[in-house]
Design an enzyme around this catalytic site. Structure first.
Site, PDB file in Angstrom:
ATOM      1  N   ASN A   7       0.982  -1.044   0.065  1.00  0.00           N
ATOM      2  CA  ASN A   7       0.049   0.030  -0.042  1.00  0.00           C
ATOM      3  C   ASN A   7       0.815   1.229   0.076  1.00  0.00           C
ATOM      4  O   ASN A   7       1.440   1.645   1.044  1.00  0.00           O
ATOM      5  CB  ASN A   7      -1.007   0.021   1.281  1.00  0.00           C
ATOM      6  CG  ASN A   7      -1.731   1.166   1.144  1.00  0.00           C
ATOM      7  OD1 ASN A   7      -1.368   2.416   1.242  1.00  0.00           O
ATOM      8  ND2 ASN A   7      -3.070   1.101   1.515  1.00  0.00           N
ATOM      9  N   ASN A   9       0.236   4.721  -0.382  1.00  0.00           N
ATOM     10  CA  ASN A   9      -0.306   5.753   0.376  1.00  0.00           C
ATOM     11  C   ASN A   9      -0.249   6.868  -0.638  1.00  0.00           C
ATOM     12  O   ASN A   9       0.354   7.961  -0.110  1.00  0.00           O
ATOM     13  CB  ASN A   9      -0.110   5.911   1.560  1.00  0.00           C
ATOM     14  CG  ASN A   9      -0.736   6.909   2.451  1.00  0.00           C
ATOM     15  OD1 ASN A   9      -1.953   7.346   1.716  1.00  0.00           O
ATOM     16  ND2 ASN A   9      -0.119   7.502   3.686  1.00  0.00           N
ATOM     17  N   ASP A 149      -4.138  -4.555   0.959  1.00  0.00           N
ATOM     18  CA  ASP A 149      -4.640  -4.273   2.252  1.00  0.00           C
ATOM     19  C   ASP A 149      -5.741  -4.411   2.557  1.00  0.00           C
ATOM     20  O   ASP A 149      -6.930  -3.840   1.947  1.00  0.00           O
ATOM     21  CB  ASP A 149      -4.617  -2.664   1.968  1.00  0.00           C
ATOM     22  CG  ASP A 149      -4.790  -1.949   3.377  1.00  0.00           C
ATOM     23  OD1 ASP A 149      -5.286  -2.377   4.299  1.00  0.00           O
ATOM     24  OD2 ASP A 149      -4.678  -0.670   3.287  1.00  0.00           O
ATOM     25  N   ASN A 151      -7.312  -4.182   5.653  1.00  0.00           N
ATOM     26  CA  ASN A 151      -7.952  -3.240   6.398  1.00  0.00           C
ATOM     27  C   ASN A 151      -8.609  -4.040   7.741  1.00  0.00           C
ATOM     28  O   ASN A 151      -9.569  -3.648   8.596  1.00  0.00           O
ATOM     29  CB  ASN A 151      -8.752  -2.186   6.035  1.00  0.00           C
ATOM     30  CG  ASN A 151      -8.155  -0.883   5.413  1.00  0.00           C
ATOM     31  OD1 ASN A 151      -7.164  -0.511   6.261  1.00  0.00           O
ATOM     32  ND2 ASN A 151      -8.075  -0.578   4.181  1.00  0.00           N
ATOM     33  N   ASP A 246       3.140   4.600   5.022  1.00  0.00           N
ATOM     34  CA  ASP A 246       2.713   4.178   6.489  1.00  0.00           C
ATOM     35  C   ASP A 246       2.503   2.718   6.364  1.00  0.00           C
ATOM     36  O   ASP A 246       2.323   2.191   7.340  1.00  0.00           O
ATOM     37  CB  ASP A 246       1.612   4.969   6.874  1.00  0.00           C
ATOM     38  CG  ASP A 246       0.219   4.998   6.075  1.00  0.00           C
ATOM     39  OD1 ASP A 246       0.419   4.522   4.900  1.00  0.00           O
ATOM     40  OD2 ASP A 246      -0.822   5.405   6.394  1.00  0.00           O
TER      41      ASP A 246
END
Length: 256
Positions: A7, A9, A149, A151, A246
């Site tokens: 990921n 970002n 991702d 989550n 992140d």
């Protein structure tokens, strides 16, 4: 076969932090990116399609939001960019490369951390996506690697501060139960846990309270595979020597 899930970002932000320089040394066969946060006209620089790869970006309709991509050494027979779920296809959450002997997908599940309305969207995705995965197992006969991702931190070992996060999105009981169903009922496999079953390792860190530096993180990035690939998983690594996002890249090597 080396598969990297990451990921970013923001793929342009990750590029400025050295992601593509690092990637050039990884000898990856597949690279699955989530949260690209870019439109096609912002990705014209050759850097965003590394030499030797077939590259596909799937952008969200909303600028600066979501988006996924796949880079592959092998040119696919088919590229799939939609799940058939209009709410989520508009957000650029899925891309898959199909081959005669393999399917590799990049998936970005919604986050519910921004408020109740986003959690409700996430829950709609979970409800709609499980039948799609079940149908794949029933109708397809080729191995599948689902990079993304997700989550969701599955178990207590998958986040540092699990006790204080039991009522927070990403560690809610029904989200964790959804992964239980994916693994236990449908038979999908968490590739990382095959080779590191008891390792407290994370892939995402909050930007608050020096979480990265103190390794107070969550494991929410997975390569989830069909069971026919389980005996091919050789090693798994989370790369943290440099910080591109992140999240940290998840690298899994599969035996040929």
């Amino acid at each position: 076969m080396r598969v990297i899930s990451f990921n970013a970002n923001g793929i342009r932000s990750a590029a400025r932090k050295g992601f593509f320089d690092w990637l050039s040394e990884q000898n990856a066969d597949f690279v699955c990116i989530q949260e690209t946060k870019a439109q096609a006209d912002q990705l014209t620089d050759p850097e965003f399609c590394p030499a030797g790869y077939t590259c596909q970006y799937v952008s969200a309709e909303k600028k600066g939001y979501s988006g996924v991509a796949i880079y592959a050494r092998r040119s696919p027979d088919a590229i799939i960019t939609q799940l058939g779920l209009p709410e989520f296809d508009a957000e650029g959450r899925y891309c898959a490369f199909e081959y005669p002997d393999l399917m590799v997908a990049s998936l970005y599940l919604p986050s519910g951390s921004a408020g109740d309305h986003r959690q409700e969207s996430k829950d709609r995705f979970l409800a709609a996506y499980l039948p799609i995965l079940e149908s794949y197992l029933q109708k397809q006969h080729k191995p599948l690697i689902l990079c993304g991702d997700w989550n969701i931190a599955h178990k207590e070992i998958d986040l540092k501060n699990w006790k204080s996060n039991q009522k927070n999105s990403g560690f809610l009981p029904h989200e964790r139960a959804w992964l239980d169903e994916l693994f236990d009922r449908l038979g999908f496999v968490d590739a990382h846990r095959l080779v590191a079953p008891g390792e407290a390792v994370y892939t995402w860190w909050s930007n608050r309270a020096n979480a990265w530096e103190n390794n107070v993180g969550w494991r929410i990035d997975y390569q989830i595979i069909t069971p026919d690939l389980a005996d091919r998983v050789e090693r798994a690594t989370v790369y943290r020597d440099m910080k591109f996002s992140d999240h940290a890249p998840l690298i899994i090597d599969y035996r040929s």
